[in-house]
Design a protein around this motif. Structure first.
Motif, mmCIF file in Angstrom:
data_model
loop_
_atom_site.group_PDB
_atom_site.id
_atom_site.type_symbol
_atom_site.label_atom_id
_atom_site.label_comp_id
_atom_site.label_asym_id
_atom_site.label_seq_id
_atom_site.Cartn_x
_atom_site.Cartn_y
_atom_site.Cartn_z
ATOM 1 N N GLU A 10 0.850 -1.188 0.000
ATOM 2 C CA GLU A 10 0.000 0.000 0.000
ATOM 3 C C GLU A 10 0.888 1.242 0.000
ATOM 4 O OE1 GLU A 10 -3.483 2.210 2.686
ATOM 5 O OE2 GLU A 10 -2.487 0.406 3.441
ATOM 6 N N GLU A 20 -6.224 -0.849 -7.083
ATOM 7 C CA GLU A 20 -7.290 -0.038 -6.510
ATOM 8 C C GLU A 20 -6.734 1.202 -5.800
ATOM 9 O OE1 GLU A 20 -8.810 -4.156 -6.912
ATOM 10 O OE2 GLU A 20 -7.011 -3.284 -6.000
ATOM 11 N N VAL A 21 -7.623 2.188 -5.640
ATOM 12 C CA VAL A 21 -7.312 3.375 -4.854
ATOM 13 C C VAL A 21 -8.389 3.529 -3.778
ATOM 14 C CG1 VAL A 21 -6.096 4.558 -6.719
ATOM 15 C CG2 VAL A 21 -8.558 4.933 -6.412
ATOM 16 N N SER A 32 -4.840 6.200 -0.851
ATOM 17 C CA SER A 32 -4.019 4.995 -0.977
ATOM 18 C C SER A 32 -4.101 4.413 -2.376
ATOM 19 C CB SER A 32 -4.487 3.926 0.022
ATOM 20 O OG SER A 32 -4.140 4.272 1.338
ATOM 21 N N TRP A 33 -2.975 3.874 -2.805
ATOM 22 C CA TRP A 33 -2.896 3.038 -4.009
ATOM 23 C C TRP A 33 -2.408 1.667 -3.565
ATOM 24 C CZ3 TRP A 33 1.467 0.451 -5.564
ATOM 25 C CH2 TRP A 33 1.402 -0.220 -6.794
ATOM 26 N N TRP A 38 -0.528 8.254 -0.404
ATOM 27 C CA TRP A 38 -0.096 9.550 -0.913
ATOM 28 C C TRP A 38 -0.683 10.677 -0.068
ATOM 29 C CZ3 TRP A 38 3.500 10.326 -4.601
ATOM 30 C CH2 TRP A 38 3.834 9.227 -5.411
#
Length: 242
Positions: free
Chosen positions: A125, A174-175, A168-169, A128
């Protein structure tokens, strides 16, 4: 001085040897030890205690409540949820972690299902910082990485946050809106996503920094205290009353 109460179900630690190995003092113990700062009084409370450890006395003496729950959301008594909600509306801060998104108190305060996508595959994970000027992001770089975590993916069924601080990425693509703030009444709420029980996420220094920053932010005094109910006029009324 901030008075902080860290609440945890303490169910996984007793039933899952892997969780107990990672968190020998419980998730609540790891969080309490990890976020404690000079001048803070940090105590813990768990589901199996009388009144779930959240008596009127405890909550009245709490500036910020940190909440971790997963397996036993339905075991939390409704009168305790009412009590916590009342304190948040009065100005107590609330920091909700990971699967606490499905807790009774978070769903009550958001008014939505709080549903989402999820997958437990131990993937990377990358979180950002999308609001670098926010005090909850203090001391961070442009992102932090967690080597292994449970995936949460959009759509996350919450109201539009007052502020979005982290996104999160995940390795699978997924984000997720993983750091959100809300205001309810006089109380400040911070939701932060990471923290699956079988990964050592709450030993990660940047994760603990963010949670500590969230506690600091949520514990700041609110604005003017509102007055409700029947109210006497401030100026002398001149007729016209019917």
């Amino acid at each position: 001085m901030l008075n902080v109460t860290v609440w945890n179900e303490n169910v996984h630690e007793r039933e899952n040897p892997k969780c107990a190995e990672i968190y020998p003092e419980g998730i609540h113990g790891a969080l309490a030890n990890g976020i404690r700062r000079d001048g803070w009084s940090v105590r813990t409370a768990t589901l199996d205690q009388p009144e779930h450890g959240l008596s009127e006395e405890v909550l009245n003496g709490t500036d910020v409540l940190v909440w971790w729950g997963h397996r036993a959301h339905d075991h939390v008594a409704d009168y305790i949820v009412d009590r916590v909600q009342r304190r948040v509306l009065e100005g107590m801060g609330l920091v909700v972690l990971h699967s606490g998104h499905f807790s009774k108190i978070f769903k009550r305060l958001t008014g939505t299902s709080c549903d989402l996508k999820w997958r437990e595959a131990g993937e990377k994970e990358r979180i950002w910082v999308v609001n670098p000027g926010h005090p909850i992001a203090a001391g961070l770089g442009q992102y932090i990485e967690i080597p292994h975590e449970e995936m949460y993916g959009e759509h996350f069924d919450i109201p539009a946050p007052d502020e979005l601080i982290f996104v999160s990425w995940f390795e699978g693509g997924e984000v997720f809106r993983s750091g959100c703030t809300f205001t309810r009444g006089q109380g400040k709420i911070f939701y932060f996503r990471p923290g699956h029980e079988t990964y050592p996420t709450y030993h990660h220094p940047d994760v603990l920094k963010i949670i500590g920053n969230g506690v600091q932010w949520a514990g700041q005094p609110g604005g003017a205290r509102p007055v409700y109910g029947n109210h006497q006029p401030l100026e002398q009324l001149r007729g016209g009353q019917g």
